[in-house]
Write a protein that holds these residues in place. Structure first.
Motif, PDB file in Angstrom:
ATOM      1  N   UNK A  32       0.825  -1.187   0.000  1.00 22.18           N
ATOM      2  CA  UNK A  32       0.000   0.000   0.000  1.00 22.18           C
ATOM      3  C   UNK A  32       0.866   1.245   0.000  1.00 22.18           C
ATOM      4  N   UNK A  33       0.252   2.378  -0.358  1.00 19.69           N
ATOM      5  CA  UNK A  33       0.972   3.639  -0.343  1.00 19.69           C
ATOM      6  C   UNK A  33       1.429   3.927   1.083  1.00 19.69           C
ATOM      7  N   UNK A  34       2.704   4.262   1.270  1.00 16.61           N
ATOM      8  CA  UNK A  34       3.226   4.471   2.619  1.00 16.61           C
ATOM      9  C   UNK A  34       2.663   5.723   3.279  1.00 16.61           C
ATOM     10  N   UNK A  35       2.457   5.633   4.579  1.00 15.06           N
ATOM     11  CA  UNK A  35       2.030   6.807   5.343  1.00 15.06           C
ATOM     12  C   UNK A  35       3.228   7.724   5.521  1.00 15.06           C
ATOM     13  N   UNK A  36       2.985   8.994   5.840  1.00  9.79           N
ATOM     14  CA  UNK A  36       4.115   9.913   6.054  1.00  9.79           C
ATOM     15  C   UNK A  36       5.086   9.360   7.085  1.00  9.79           C
ATOM     16  N   UNK A  37       6.364   9.413   6.778  1.00 12.47           N
ATOM     17  CA  UNK A  37       7.376   8.861   7.680  1.00 12.47           C
ATOM     18  C   UNK A  37       7.492   9.699   8.938  1.00 12.47           C
ATOM     19  N   UNK A  38       7.668   9.020  10.065  1.00 12.75           N
ATOM     20  CA  UNK A  38       7.770   9.729  11.334  1.00 12.75           C
ATOM     21  C   UNK A  38       9.184  10.184  11.612  1.00 12.75           C
ATOM     22  N   UNK A  39      10.155   9.577  10.957  1.00 13.75           N
ATOM     23  CA  UNK A  39      11.544   9.921  11.205  1.00 13.75           C
ATOM     24  C   UNK A  39      12.374   9.537   9.986  1.00 13.75           C
ATOM     25  N   UNK A  40      13.627  10.009   9.899  1.00 14.49           N
ATOM     26  CA  UNK A  40      14.447   9.741   8.714  1.00 14.49           C
ATOM     27  C   UNK A  40      14.709   8.264   8.446  1.00 14.49           C
TER      28      UNK A  40
END
Length: 296
Positions: A32-40
């Motif tokens: 699935x399309x990834x959710x916004x990343x929380x960290x680098x």
């Protein structure tokens, strides 16, 4: 004295271009399309999708007592798969000061093209320009890694990136890098911490010769709003002994990354143009700042 400097330079740069600098990353299994990343680190791992990649440009120096002995540049692209970086295509250029001018370096300042697919490397140009059999333009080398780096800080290796960020001492506005607004992270980390984070880095970093627990790397990371690294820099002082004398080299490198997620295709050269080590009539010279052959 010149030969001692050559030996030191070879040892000091070996880990920066040696195979097995970084361990492979964990697989990305979500379709699935990834959710916004929380960290680098999470942002990097979400980039590991077949067909995607990133472009890079890097430059660095090896200096002693404030005098630059070697300047090197590299540019190219990394191709990603579910396991991380699976292939790379780059061109390296090296410039030597008069301190290291030597007959063995007559071809070393020529551009060196390097393709690595899986664990197999193909090299063309550079010191290999006059060594290959007639009709061959590439040398095949097994045992390389596509995500080797000119720096102890490797922004395409998530384990390396995680260890580096854990030593952050400060962060603030980083300005714009290739049009992307960034946050600047900075800190220091020891070679032993890097080696612990990426077990496969031991072979390369251990060859630096300095005490890894006391050898400190100063680093900076410019990270965009999407949490992806746009620029990385590192500097480290390396203390070594040759013929009873002590020397300190400073290695500095800056890498800029762009085009995260775009297609990067890496293809092996035609088989008809590829030679093997057994086809060479002479040994490959030990050249500072260029590709180091894998250990047997």
């Amino acid at each position: 004295m010149k030969r001692a400097l050559m030996a030191l330079a070879c040892a000091a740069t070996a880990a920066l271009v040696a195979p097995a600098v970084a361990a492979p990353a964990q697989a990305q299994t979500s379709a699935q399309a990834p959710a916004p990343a929380a960290d680098p680190v999470a942002a990097l791992r979400k980039q590991f999708v077949a067909g995607h990649g990133v472009r890079f440009v890097s430059s660095g120096t090896l200096s002693m007592a404030g005098v630059t002995a070697i300047k090197f540049t590299s540019n190219g692209g990394y191709a990603f798969g579910r396991s991380g970086v699976i292939a790379a295509d780059s061109t390296q250029k090296t410039k030597y000061s008069e301190l290291l001018k030597d007959e063995d370096l007559k071809d070393a300042e020529k551009p060196l093209r390097m393709i690595v697919i899986g664990s197999t490397g193909y090299l063309s140009g550079g010191v290999y320009s006059s060594m290959l059999p007639e009709g061959k333009t590439w040398l095949r080398l097994p045992g390389l890694r596509p995500n080797s780096s000119f720096s102890p800080v490797n922004p395409t290796d998530w384990r390396n990136l995680k260890a580096v960020l854990a030593t952050t001492k400060a962060k603030g506005p980083g300005g714009s890098v290739n049009g992307a607004k960034t946050t600047l992270y900075r800190g220091t980390i020891t070679l032993s911490q890097l080696m612990k984070a990426s077990p496969s880095a031991k072979d390369g970093l251990a060859s630096l010769g300095s005490n890894p627990g006391k050898t400190v790397v100063s680093w900076k990371l410019w990270i965009g709003a999407d949490q992806l690294v746009r620029r990385a820099s590192a500097s480290v002082d390396l203390k070594m002994k040759v013929e009873g004398d002590s020397f300190t080299f400073t290695l500095s490198e800056v890498q800029t990354l762009a085009g995260w997620g775009r297609n990067v295709t890496v293809k092996a050269p035609p088989k008809s143009q590829v030679a093997n080590l057994s086809d060479l009539d002479s040994d490959v010279p030990e050249v500072p700042g260029t590709v180091i052959l894998p250990n047997n």
